[in-house]
Design an enzyme around this catalytic site. Structure first.
Site, PDB file in Angstrom:
ATOM      1  N   LYS A   1       0.826  -1.204   0.000  1.00 43.59           N
ATOM      2  CA  LYS A   1       0.000   0.000   0.000  1.00 43.59           C
ATOM      3  C   LYS A   1       0.864   1.260   0.000  1.00 43.59           C
ATOM      4  O   LYS A   1       2.074   1.223   0.225  1.00 43.59           O
ATOM      5  CB  LYS A   1      -0.962  -0.025   1.183  1.00 43.59           C
ATOM      6  CG  LYS A   1      -2.083  -1.038   0.979  1.00 43.59           C
ATOM      7  CD  LYS A   1      -3.198  -0.906   1.986  1.00 43.59           C
ATOM      8  CE  LYS A   1      -4.369  -1.832   1.615  1.00 43.59           C
ATOM      9  NZ  LYS A   1      -5.458  -1.790   2.616  1.00 43.59           N
TER      10      LYS A   1
ATOM     11  N   ARG B   1      -3.616 -10.026   5.318  1.00 44.51           N
ATOM     12  CA  ARG B   1      -4.154 -10.115   3.957  1.00 44.51           C
ATOM     13  C   ARG B   1      -3.095  -9.577   2.998  1.00 44.51           C
ATOM     14  O   ARG B   1      -2.742  -8.385   3.078  1.00 44.51           O
ATOM     15  CB  ARG B   1      -5.458  -9.327   3.847  1.00 44.51           C
ATOM     16  CG  ARG B   1      -6.132  -9.415   2.481  1.00 44.51           C
ATOM     17  CD  ARG B   1      -7.428  -8.613   2.475  1.00 44.51           C
ATOM     18  NE  ARG B   1      -8.102  -8.716   1.185  1.00 44.51           N
ATOM     19  CZ  ARG B   1      -7.863  -7.911   0.140  1.00 44.51           C
ATOM     20  NH1 ARG B   1      -6.964  -6.943   0.243  1.00 44.51           N
ATOM     21  NH2 ARG B   1      -8.528  -8.068  -0.998  1.00 44.51           N
TER      22      ARG B   1
END
Length: 288
Positions: free
Chosen positions: A235, A269
């Site tokens: 991210k 995740r």
């Protein structure tokens, strides 16, 4: 000094999930592999264009140590375009059916905020619903989860993927997130949902600096006594902060994931299952 994981036992955190009769233990952290059957997910390396590609990726992730496979057909990257419900169904249902048939031992999650897609996915072999919107984008979601009696990932987000970047004003970041999640938890509990996993929603209605504050305060989520899922994989808080390309973000992701584990995370995740499983194995060895 005890680790965060040792401390969170004081809160009697739930340590198992009933995934369609398969009991997933969270006594050690687990890996959720990301399977994006989309053409526009934020990380290009995760995009899968066919059922065959999804099957190949699923097999590799299971071999590498994934306990869960999260299949999504709707990109939730900031500014992502909306797609019709039927198109999302046509992306995820065939992929889930094929994975469930080829790997009956796999625990499959569906990444969707739409109740109809969630129900179709469960009927096709999925055993868990991962909802980025915490029920805010489909009022039928909570009732559907309660009726299906499957585990549910309750993630914090504000607005929609198109608008969330403008909704980052908080009086106290973690207190406000906890308050918003607790309101949803009360509704889910009243509806009879038994297995709930919390996701603080890194990157969803949070700035890069807010993501780091959230990571540093993850221990505060232990008060809710529920399993914690964290999605930090590749991210912007990694690659933007470091000034690198997203394709170079794996080492930074591993570093942040290790810190999340120390803070009490139960499920990571990720796009990169093998490296994450190795990270968990090392973490577990150091905390024995």
């Amino acid at each position: 000094m005890p680790t965060a994981r040792a401390k969170d036992t004081l809160f009697h955190k739930k340590r198992t999930l009933n995934c369609n009769g398969k009991i997933l233990s969270l006594n050690t952290p687990q890996v959720m592999g990301i399977l994006n059957v989309t053409p526009d997910s934020f990380y290009a390396g995760s995009r899968l264009g066919s059922v065959e590609e999804a099957l190949k990726k699923a097999e590799q992730m299971l071999t590498d140590g994934a306990a869960l496979l999260d299949v999504g057909g709707y990109s939730s990257r900031p500014g992502a375009a909306d797609i019709a419900e039927q198109e999302e169904l046509e992306r995820v249902v065939p992929a889930i059916e094929a994975i469930a048939k080829a790997f009956p031992e796999a625990i499959i999650s569906v990444d969707t905020f739409r109740a109809r897609v969630a129900e179709a996915a469960i009927g096709s072999g999925a055993a868990l619903i991962n909802d980025i919107s915490a029920g805010t984008l489909d009022e039928a979601m909570f009732g559907t989860v309660a009726r299906l009696q499957v585990p549910y990932v309750l993630m914090h987000m504000r607005g929609t993927p198109k608008t969330m970047s403008s909704l980052t004003s908080y009086e106290d970041l973690v207190v406000d997130i906890l308050d918003e999640l607790q309101q949803k938890l009360a509704l889910l509990t009243a509806a009879g949902v038994k297995d709930i996993i919390l996701d603080p929603g890194f990157g969803f209605a949070k700035t890069v600096d807010q993501n780091f504050e959230l990571l540093n305060r993850l221990q505060e989520f232990a008060m809710l006594e529920l399993p914690l899922l964290v999605g930090l994989s590749r991210k912007s808080m990694t690659y933007k902060f470091l000034g690198i390309d997203q394709s170079e973000a794996l080492p930074g992701t591993i570093a942040l994931n290790m810190f999340a584990l120390i803070q009490g995370t139960d499920i990571l995740r990720v796009h990169d299952v093998k490296e994450t499983k190795q990270t968990i194995d090392l973490f577990t060895k150091t905390t024995l």
